[in-house]
Design a protein around this motif. Structure first.
Motif, PDB file in Angstrom:
ATOM      1  N   GLU A  28     -11.573  24.074  25.200  1.00 18.78           N
ATOM      2  CA  GLU A  28     -11.236  25.142  26.137  1.00 18.78           C
ATOM      3  C   GLU A  28     -12.007  26.403  25.782  1.00 18.78           C
ATOM      4  N   GLU A  29     -12.602  27.017  26.810  1.00 21.15           N
ATOM      5  CA  GLU A  29     -13.395  28.233  26.630  1.00 21.15           C
ATOM      6  C   GLU A  29     -12.524  29.466  26.798  1.00 21.15           C
ATOM      7  N   ASP A  30     -12.668  30.434  25.889  1.00 21.71           N
ATOM      8  CA  ASP A  30     -11.927  31.683  26.038  1.00 21.71           C
ATOM      9  C   ASP A  30     -12.781  32.719  26.776  1.00 21.71           C
ATOM     10  N   ASP A  31     -12.271  33.935  26.916  1.00 25.35           N
ATOM     11  CA  ASP A  31     -12.954  34.989  27.668  1.00 25.35           C
ATOM     12  C   ASP A  31     -14.275  35.427  27.044  1.00 25.35           C
ATOM     13  N   GLU A  32     -14.476  35.108  25.777  1.00 25.55           N
ATOM     14  CA  GLU A  32     -15.699  35.514  25.084  1.00 25.55           C
ATOM     15  C   GLU A  32     -16.718  34.380  24.973  1.00 25.55           C
ATOM     16  N   GLY A  33     -16.468  33.251  25.630  1.00 26.76           N
ATOM     17  CA  GLY A  33     -17.395  32.126  25.601  1.00 26.76           C
ATOM     18  C   GLY A  33     -17.292  31.273  24.359  1.00 26.76           C
ATOM     19  N   ILE A  34     -16.153  31.330  23.673  1.00 26.58           N
ATOM     20  CA  ILE A  34     -15.925  30.542  22.470  1.00 26.58           C
ATOM     21  C   ILE A  34     -15.036  29.354  22.828  1.00 26.58           C
ATOM     22  N   TYR A  35     -15.392  28.178  22.325  1.00 26.73           N
ATOM     23  CA  TYR A  35     -14.663  26.951  22.631  1.00 26.73           C
ATOM     24  C   TYR A  35     -13.783  26.537  21.458  1.00 26.73           C
ATOM     25  N   ARG A  36     -12.557  26.124  21.787  1.00 26.92           N
ATOM     26  CA  ARG A  36     -11.589  25.675  20.781  1.00 26.92           C
ATOM     27  C   ARG A  36     -10.859  24.447  21.301  1.00 26.92           C
ATOM     28  N   MET A  37     -10.159  23.783  20.383  1.00 28.57           N
ATOM     29  CA  MET A  37      -9.306  22.664  20.778  1.00 28.57           C
ATOM     30  C   MET A  37      -8.156  23.224  21.625  1.00 28.57           C
ATOM     31  N   PRO A  38      -7.652  22.441  22.571  1.00 33.90           N
ATOM     32  CA  PRO A  38      -6.522  22.900  23.381  1.00 33.90           C
ATOM     33  C   PRO A  38      -5.273  23.113  22.524  1.00 33.90           C
ATOM     34  N   GLU A  39      -4.427  23.997  22.979  1.00 31.96           N
ATOM     35  CA  GLU A  39      -3.134  24.262  22.322  1.00 31.96           C
ATOM     36  C   GLU A  39      -2.384  22.946  22.150  1.00 31.96           C
ATOM     37  N   GLY A  40      -1.836  22.734  20.967  1.00 32.63           N
ATOM     38  CA  GLY A  40      -1.057  21.547  20.700  1.00 32.63           C
ATOM     39  C   GLY A  40      -1.845  20.366  20.149  1.00 32.63           C
ATOM     40  N   ARG A  41      -3.178  20.434  20.191  1.00 33.76           N
ATOM     41  CA  ARG A  41      -3.979  19.354  19.609  1.00 33.76           C
ATOM     42  C   ARG A  41      -4.277  19.672  18.154  1.00 33.76           C
ATOM     43  N   THR A  42      -4.428  18.648  17.372  1.00 27.77           N
ATOM     44  CA  THR A  42      -4.729  18.811  15.954  1.00 27.77           C
ATOM     45  C   THR A  42      -6.025  19.584  15.781  1.00 27.77           C
ATOM     46  N   GLY A  43      -6.019  20.546  14.856  1.00 24.56           N
ATOM     47  CA  GLY A  43      -7.212  21.331  14.586  1.00 24.56           C
ATOM     48  C   GLY A  43      -8.345  20.478  14.057  1.00 24.56           C
ATOM     49  N   LEU A  44      -9.545  20.911  14.298  1.00 20.75           N
ATOM     50  CA  LEU A  44     -10.732  20.182  13.889  1.00 20.75           C
ATOM     51  C   LEU A  44     -11.820  21.192  13.559  1.00 20.75           C
ATOM     52  N   PRO A  45     -12.443  21.101  12.383  1.00 21.78           N
ATOM     53  CA  PRO A  45     -13.540  22.032  12.106  1.00 21.78           C
ATOM     54  C   PRO A  45     -14.717  21.718  13.031  1.00 21.78           C
ATOM     55  N   LEU A  46     -15.179  22.704  13.749  1.00 26.61           N
ATOM     56  CA  LEU A  46     -16.252  22.513  14.722  1.00 26.61           C
ATOM     57  C   LEU A  46     -17.568  23.130  14.273  1.00 26.61           C
ATOM     58  N   VAL A  47     -17.500  24.104  13.375  1.00 27.51           N
ATOM     59  CA  VAL A  47     -18.688  24.801  12.869  1.00 27.51           C
ATOM     60  C   VAL A  47     -18.430  25.126  11.407  1.00 27.51           C
ATOM     61  N   TYR A  48     -19.493  25.219  10.631  1.00 26.05           N
ATOM     62  CA  TYR A  48     -19.326  25.674   9.254  1.00 26.05           C
ATOM     63  C   TYR A  48     -20.474  26.589   8.860  1.00 26.05           C
ATOM     64  N   THR A  49     -20.233  27.380   7.820  1.00 29.06           N
ATOM     65  CA  THR A  49     -21.298  28.185   7.218  1.00 29.06           C
ATOM     66  C   THR A  49     -21.375  27.825   5.743  1.00 29.06           C
ATOM     67  N   LEU A  50     -22.584  27.770   5.248  1.00 28.04           N
ATOM     68  CA  LEU A  50     -22.836  27.480   3.849  1.00 28.04           C
ATOM     69  C   LEU A  50     -23.806  28.545   3.343  1.00 28.04           C
ATOM     70  N   VAL A  51     -23.446  29.221   2.274  1.00 28.48           N
ATOM     71  CA  VAL A  51     -24.308  30.239   1.671  1.00 28.48           C
ATOM     72  C   VAL A  51     -24.659  29.755   0.276  1.00 28.48           C
ATOM     73  N   ALA A  52     -25.953  29.708  -0.028  1.00 30.27           N
ATOM     74  CA  ALA A  52     -26.397  29.226  -1.337  1.00 30.27           C
ATOM     75  C   ALA A  52     -27.579  30.062  -1.827  1.00 30.27           C
ATOM     76  N   ASP A  53     -27.709  30.148  -3.135  1.00 33.67           N
ATOM     77  CA  ASP A  53     -28.831  30.848  -3.765  1.00 33.67           C
ATOM     78  C   ASP A  53     -29.586  29.870  -4.656  1.00 33.67           C
ATOM     79  N   LYS A  54     -30.874  30.080  -4.773  1.00 30.52           N
ATOM     80  CA  LYS A  54     -31.668  29.297  -5.718  1.00 30.52           C
ATOM     81  C   LYS A  54     -31.972  30.194  -6.899  1.00 30.52           C
ATOM     82  N   PRO A  55     -31.474  29.834  -8.085  1.00 26.39           N
ATOM     83  CA  PRO A  55     -31.719  30.669  -9.253  1.00 26.39           C
ATOM     84  C   PRO A  55     -33.224  30.828  -9.520  1.00 26.39           C
ATOM     85  N   ALA A  56     -33.580  31.999 -10.037  1.00 32.80           N
ATOM     86  CA  ALA A  56     -34.995  32.293 -10.300  1.00 32.80           C
ATOM     87  C   ALA A  56     -35.564  31.440 -11.406  1.00 32.80           C
TER      88      ALA A  56
END
Length: 80
Positions: free
Chosen positions: A52-80
């Protein structure tokens, strides 16, 4: 990404599955240090028709459905 109603000529679909474990392992195998990993219950693309799309154009699972991770962020550094 094209709009859902857009006519296209080249309709070959190629999906690449990247399990989170494979991504994290690849990052670690290349010497990176993971600083942060977060999953989010929204996406900017209507991957499935039941999202379901909200007013800001973001999509989520419908109310009452089990949550599901749809996007993730990963931040990593490479030591010098």
């Amino acid at each position: 990404y094209a709009s859902a109603g857009t006519d296209t000529d080249a309709n070959l679909i190629v999906d690449h599955i990247h399990p989170i474990g494979d991504v994290i392992t690849a990052v670690l195998d290349r010497g990176f240090v993971i600083r942060s990993f977060r999953e989010y219950d929204f996406t900017l693309f209507a991957r499935w028709p039941w999202l379901e799309e909200d007013d800001e154009g973001i999509y989520r699972m419908p109310e009452g459905r089990t949550g599901l991770p749809l996007v993730y962020t990963l931040v990593a550094d490479k030591p010098a």
